[in-house]
Design an enzyme around this catalytic site. Structure first.
Site, PDB file in Angstrom:
ATOM      1  N   GLY A 267       0.764  -1.232   0.000  1.00 10.05           N
ATOM      2  CA  GLY A 267       0.000   0.000   0.000  1.00 10.05           C
ATOM      3  C   GLY A 267       0.801   1.292   0.000  1.00 10.05           C
ATOM      4  O   GLY A 267       0.260   2.347  -0.318  1.00 10.05           O
ATOM      5  N   ASP A 268       2.079   1.227   0.379  1.00 13.20           N
ATOM      6  CA  ASP A 268       2.930   2.429   0.399  1.00 13.20           C
ATOM      7  C   ASP A 268       4.331   2.023  -0.048  1.00 13.20           C
ATOM      8  O   ASP A 268       5.330   2.293   0.624  1.00 13.20           O
ATOM      9  CB  ASP A 268       2.948   3.028   1.803  1.00 13.20           C
ATOM     10  N   LEU A 269       4.389   1.353  -1.206  1.00  9.09           N
ATOM     11  CA  LEU A 269       5.601   0.658  -1.627  1.00  9.09           C
ATOM     12  C   LEU A 269       6.519   1.571  -2.432  1.00  9.09           C
ATOM     13  O   LEU A 269       6.596   1.483  -3.650  1.00  9.09           O
ATOM     14  CB  LEU A 269       5.243  -0.597  -2.422  1.00  9.09           C
TER      15      LEU A 269
END
Length: 292
Positions: free
Chosen positions: A197-199
């Protein structure tokens, strides 16, 4: 240098059954939480501290626990949770310490693909996430949608658009954007997976044994392409990462357009958090999306 309050350190030592730490070193690299390496006689740990309103670290704990269910530990790991504490309304998340190096990302790419495939096998019926979360410092709202397009627009894009200053985008432009996103995604069959999700490159690494590491997640059940899209937003992912990921999950037709659409969520979020040049990027993304 910021010190860990004495009452919090005592609670950590009590939870671990340890005496005084051998050393405490502050770790810098993010502006949301304070963090330290705490070393005892036989073990090192990573401590994150959140004194903000909002249960940031409880959300991170949920994400890490869920991601661990779908990993092939030969290729990819997430930090193990040692303890989650609350002391005087301050959150403390104690994780295993992982030594990392600058190395090839072959196992990182392969492991991420395996995680997406394995979570897809779980047959989660809906897109979304069951608890309130955060993307950076911005709320990432909880909720479920059976339809991927409704999830992405209703739970991700609309809340970000609502935060923008009223004069920044007119209502008809917002409606056109949402309509265009819907039309582009209509002919796409998403692979529903639990995503990091926040890669971006600040949230990944490689262990001394060459295994991939992912951390600081903002997970939800989404099209697996949202993770790959974000890896292209700020760069620093290597060719072997993509080559090995796509050996597991081949590239689908139209992924270039979807990369722009999925990263629009993060550009909106950065504009809402930081303003400045990200506001100009929002306008650029809008032009690109509306011209699709």
């Amino acid at each position: 240098m910021q010190k860990i309050p004495h009452i919090e350190l005592n609670e950590i030592c009590y939870q671990l059954g340890e005496g005084s730490p051998k050393s405490i070193k502050q770790v810098f690299g993010g502006d949301i939480h304070e963090s330290w390496q705490i070393e005892f006689k036989n073990a090192k740990f990573f401590l994150k501290r959140n004194a903000r309103e909002g249960r940031f670290l409880e959300f991170e704990k949920s994400c890490l626990n869920n991601l661990q269910k779908y990993l092939n530990y030969e290729n990819l790991i997430v930090p193990k949770i040692i303890s989650y504490l609350e002391v005087n309304n301050v959150e403390l998340l104690l994780l295993e310490w992982i030594d990392m190096k600058n190395s090839d990302q072959e196992k990182l790419g392969r492991g991420l693909g395996e995680m997406h495939i394995e979570s897809n096998k779980f047959n989660q019926p809906n897109f979304g996430y069951p608890i309130h979360g955060f993307i950076g410092t911005t709320n990432q709202i909880k909720g479920w949608e059976k339809d991927w397009i409704k999830c992405f627009i209703n739970l991700r894009i609309e809340p970000q658009l609502a935060i923008l200053e009223k004069d920044f985008l007119e209502i008809d432009i917002k409606n056109k954007i949402k309509s265009k996103i819907e039309s582009v995604l209509l002919d796409h069959e998403p692979m529903k997976s639990l995503v990091h999700g926040d890669l971006w490159s600040g949230n990944i690494g490689v262990t001394l044994m060459n295994k991939g590491v992912i951390f600081d997640p903002a997970s939800w059940w989404a099209d697996c392409e949202v993770d790959i899209a974000m890896t292209r937003l700020f760069g620093n992912f290597r060719n072997e990462f993509y080559q090995n990921y796509h050996k597991i999950i081949p590239i689908k037709k139209g992924s270039e357009r979807r990369t722009i659409i999925y990263n629009f969520y993060h550009i909106l979020n950065h504009a809402n958090m930081f303003g400045g040049s990200y506001c100009h990027q929002v306008q650029s993304y809008i032009r690109n999306i509306l011209s699709m």
